[in-house]
Scaffold this motif. Structure first.
Motif, PDB file in Angstrom:
ATOM      1  N   GLN A  57       0.838  -1.184   0.000  1.00 29.42           N
ATOM      2  CA  GLN A  57       0.000   0.000   0.000  1.00 29.42           C
ATOM      3  C   GLN A  57       0.888   1.254   0.000  1.00 29.42           C
ATOM      4  O   GLN A  57       2.071   1.189   0.357  1.00 29.42           O
ATOM      5  N   PRO A  58       0.328   2.404  -0.408  1.00 26.88           N
ATOM      6  CA  PRO A  58       1.152   3.626  -0.478  1.00 26.88           C
ATOM      7  C   PRO A  58       1.741   3.965   0.886  1.00 26.88           C
ATOM      8  O   PRO A  58       1.158   3.689   1.928  1.00 26.88           O
ATOM      9  N   THR A  59       2.936   4.591   0.835  1.00 23.25           N
ATOM     10  CA  THR A  59       3.568   5.017   2.079  1.00 23.25           C
ATOM     11  C   THR A  59       2.624   5.959   2.812  1.00 23.25           C
ATOM     12  O   THR A  59       2.089   6.893   2.252  1.00 23.25           O
ATOM     13  N   GLY A  60       2.434   5.693   4.070  1.00 21.16           N
ATOM     14  CA  GLY A  60       1.519   6.477   4.887  1.00 21.16           C
ATOM     15  C   GLY A  60       1.328   5.733   6.190  1.00 21.16           C
ATOM     16  O   GLY A  60       2.287   5.347   6.834  1.00 21.16           O
ATOM     17  N   LYS A  61       0.103   5.462   6.548  1.00 24.44           N
ATOM     18  CA  LYS A  61      -0.183   4.734   7.772  1.00 24.44           C
ATOM     19  C   LYS A  61      -1.299   3.741   7.490  1.00 24.44           C
ATOM     20  O   LYS A  61      -2.225   4.032   6.738  1.00 24.44           O
ATOM     21  N   ILE A  62      -1.186   2.567   8.059  1.00 27.32           N
ATOM     22  CA  ILE A  62      -2.230   1.554   7.900  1.00 27.32           C
ATOM     23  C   ILE A  62      -2.825   1.261   9.269  1.00 27.32           C
ATOM     24  O   ILE A  62      -2.093   1.015  10.240  1.00 27.32           O
ATOM     25  N   LEU A  63      -4.132   1.295   9.340  1.00 27.46           N
ATOM     26  CA  LEU A  63      -4.836   0.975  10.575  1.00 27.46           C
ATOM     27  C   LEU A  63      -5.672  -0.283  10.381  1.00 27.46           C
ATOM     28  O   LEU A  63      -6.251  -0.486   9.309  1.00 27.46           O
ATOM     29  N   ARG A  64      -5.716  -1.105  11.422  1.00 31.74           N
ATOM     30  CA  ARG A  64      -6.700  -2.183  11.435  1.00 31.74           C
ATOM     31  C   ARG A  64      -7.570  -2.022  12.665  1.00 31.74           C
ATOM     32  O   ARG A  64      -7.078  -1.950  13.788  1.00 31.74           O
ATOM     33  N   PHE A  65      -8.873  -1.941  12.441  1.00 35.85           N
ATOM     34  CA  PHE A  65      -9.844  -1.932  13.520  1.00 35.85           C
ATOM     35  C   PHE A  65     -10.403  -3.345  13.636  1.00 35.85           C
ATOM     36  O   PHE A  65     -10.715  -3.972  12.621  1.00 35.85           O
ATOM     37  N   SER A  66     -10.549  -3.820  14.879  1.00 34.90           N
ATOM     38  CA  SER A  66     -11.095  -5.172  15.034  1.00 34.90           C
ATOM     39  C   SER A  66     -11.884  -5.285  16.328  1.00 34.90           C
ATOM     40  O   SER A  66     -11.654  -4.558  17.289  1.00 34.90           O
ATOM     41  N   MET A  67     -12.830  -6.200  16.329  1.00 36.08           N
ATOM     42  CA  MET A  67     -13.548  -6.613  17.523  1.00 36.08           C
ATOM     43  C   MET A  67     -13.046  -8.010  17.862  1.00 36.08           C
ATOM     44  O   MET A  67     -13.042  -8.900  17.008  1.00 36.08           O
ATOM     45  N   ASN A  68     -12.631  -8.191  19.111  1.00 36.29           N
ATOM     46  CA  ASN A  68     -11.915  -9.410  19.475  1.00 36.29           C
ATOM     47  C   ASN A  68     -12.579 -10.160  20.614  1.00 36.29           C
ATOM     48  O   ASN A  68     -13.289  -9.585  21.435  1.00 36.29           O
ATOM     49  N   ASP A  69     -12.316 -11.467  20.664  1.00 32.59           N
ATOM     50  CA  ASP A  69     -12.561 -12.237  21.871  1.00 32.59           C
ATOM     51  C   ASP A  69     -11.221 -12.810  22.322  1.00 32.59           C
ATOM     52  O   ASP A  69     -10.169 -12.414  21.809  1.00 32.59           O
ATOM     53  N   ASP A  70     -11.216 -13.735  23.274  1.00 24.32           N
ATOM     54  CA  ASP A  70      -9.960 -14.233  23.830  1.00 24.32           C
ATOM     55  C   ASP A  70      -9.098 -14.963  22.805  1.00 24.32           C
ATOM     56  O   ASP A  70      -7.876 -15.051  22.960  1.00 24.32           O
ATOM     57  N   SER A  71      -9.710 -15.475  21.743  1.00 26.35           N
ATOM     58  CA  SER A  71      -8.941 -16.244  20.763  1.00 26.35           C
ATOM     59  C   SER A  71      -8.526 -15.415  19.546  1.00 26.35           C
ATOM     60  O   SER A  71      -7.874 -15.938  18.652  1.00 26.35           O
ATOM     61  N   GLY A  72      -8.896 -14.147  19.520  1.00 27.79           N
ATOM     62  CA  GLY A  72      -8.473 -13.298  18.416  1.00 27.79           C
ATOM     63  C   GLY A  72      -9.598 -12.490  17.807  1.00 27.79           C
ATOM     64  O   GLY A  72     -10.708 -12.409  18.352  1.00 27.79           O
ATOM     65  N   PRO A  73      -9.341 -11.861  16.645  1.00 28.08           N
ATOM     66  CA  PRO A  73     -10.341 -11.001  16.012  1.00 28.08           C
ATOM     67  C   PRO A  73     -11.569 -11.782  15.538  1.00 28.08           C
ATOM     68  O   PRO A  73     -11.442 -12.873  14.993  1.00 28.08           O
TER      69      PRO A  73
END
Length: 335
Positions: A57-73
């Motif tokens: 992806q282009p130089t900049g910033k990448i964000l990941r938003f997630s909703m998680n439980d104990d085992s992961g997203p």
């Protein structure tokens, strides 16, 4: 070669904790907060959510938003942050949400609210979500669309996407004219081959020139194209149609998931349209995809920029392709 994304991906969970990974620099900035490494994403369904793609992806910033439980997203989405805009994803056919097993309406609704809140706090002016085609997962497509509209997202673009369902006898839907063209191509003894060793610079220049000969807008930049096709050969599969020893059609495909092969960048030599090599290419790709366990050949949209191409729409439908929606949503942030 174009500079890869060198910063971290910032992961945002619903309680506003952060973790930074995919660091490609020697000196790291300390994260504001941390969360457990078990929240890292494992084996996402779509290629466009894999780290190997996100690095391009282009130089900049990448964000990941997630909703998680104990085992992961449970549900997650990536954004590229460039020039004050959050785009999912900027240099990809689509981004949007993914899920571990089943997409929950309440979780999705809560995550959308979190996205809006955090983007506002970051001074983001616009959120753009490029949704996957409805054919990928109709129920989840509808759920996500409904929840985005509830949160005051507007539809910024609505395209028609085309695909061939490889789980059924798609030949029953092929127009007789295309069957005649296929027969003609076979009479000329056209050959279909996978050509992984093809020079990637020549490949890009040739396909782009063939596109421009038809006044199609070339939307793929050369440097990331060279980088991804060179470093990710298991994802970018390259095919050619030959008339004796001459290449008269080319196709770059993307393995989107275990079920979906995407016809990403196809083109025909203008001097050989009369042999209909793209008809031969498409049905050869169907055979290839079926043999390798894919359930769908995604032919993509039929646009040049924002302009629909009626001839291309007709061509895809004549090949037996089914139509589905592919929508982009935006929300302008005022804070």
């Amino acid at each position: 070669m174009e500079k890869m994304y060198e910063g971290p991906i910032t992961f945002i969970s619903p309680n506003c904790k952060f973790i930074k990974i995919l660091n490609r620099t020697s000196s790291l900035t300390k994260p504001e907060f941390t969360i457990s490494s078990t929240h890292r994403l494992a084996n996402p369904n779509f290629f466009y959510n894999h780290a190997e793609f996100l690095r391009w992806q282009p130089t900049g910033k990448i964000l990941r938003f997630s909703m998680n439980d104990d085992s992961g997203p449970l549900v997650w989405i990536h954004f590229t942050i460039v020039d004050g805009e959050a785009v999912s994803l900027s240099k990809a056919p689509f981004g949007s949400f993914e899920w571990r097993s089943h997409l929950d309406r309440e979780l999705t609704q809560d995550l959308i609210k979190q996205i809006i809140e955090h983007c506002e706090s970051m001074g983001i002016k616009r959120i753009l979500i490029k949704h996957f085609a409805r054919s990928y997962h109709p129920d989840h497509y509808d759920l996500i669309c409904n929840e985005l509209l509830k949160e005051k997202f507007d539809i910024s673009r609505n395209c028609r996407n085309f695909h061939i369902d490889l789980q059924h006898d798609y030949f029953k839907s092929v127009h007789p004219s295309e069957l005649r063209r296929l027969k003609k191509a076979k009479k000329w003894q056209l050959k279909f081959e996978e050509v992984p060793g093809l020079d990637k610079s020549w490949l890009y220049d040739t396909i782009s020139a063939w596109w421009r000969s038809r006044n199609y807008q070339v939307s793929v930049d050369k440097k990331p194209f060279l980088g991804m096709t060179t470093t990710l050969p298991d994802r970018y599969k390259i095919f050619a149609v030959f008339l004796e020893t001459r290449i008269i059609a080319l196709a770059v495909t993307v393995v989107v998931s275990a079920d979906i092969l995407y016809l990403f960048y196809p083109a025909t030599d203008p001097g050989h349209y009369h042999l209909s090599p793209m008809v031969f290419m498409t049905f050869s790709l169907c055979n290839y995809a079926q043999k390798h366990g894919f359930k769908m050949l995604d032919l993509g949209i039929a646009n040049s920029g924002n302009q629909e191409l009626p001839g291309l729409i007709r061509f895809k439908k004549n090949l037996g392709a089914l139509e589905s929606e592919k929508t982009e949503f935006e929300r302008i942030l005022t804070k």
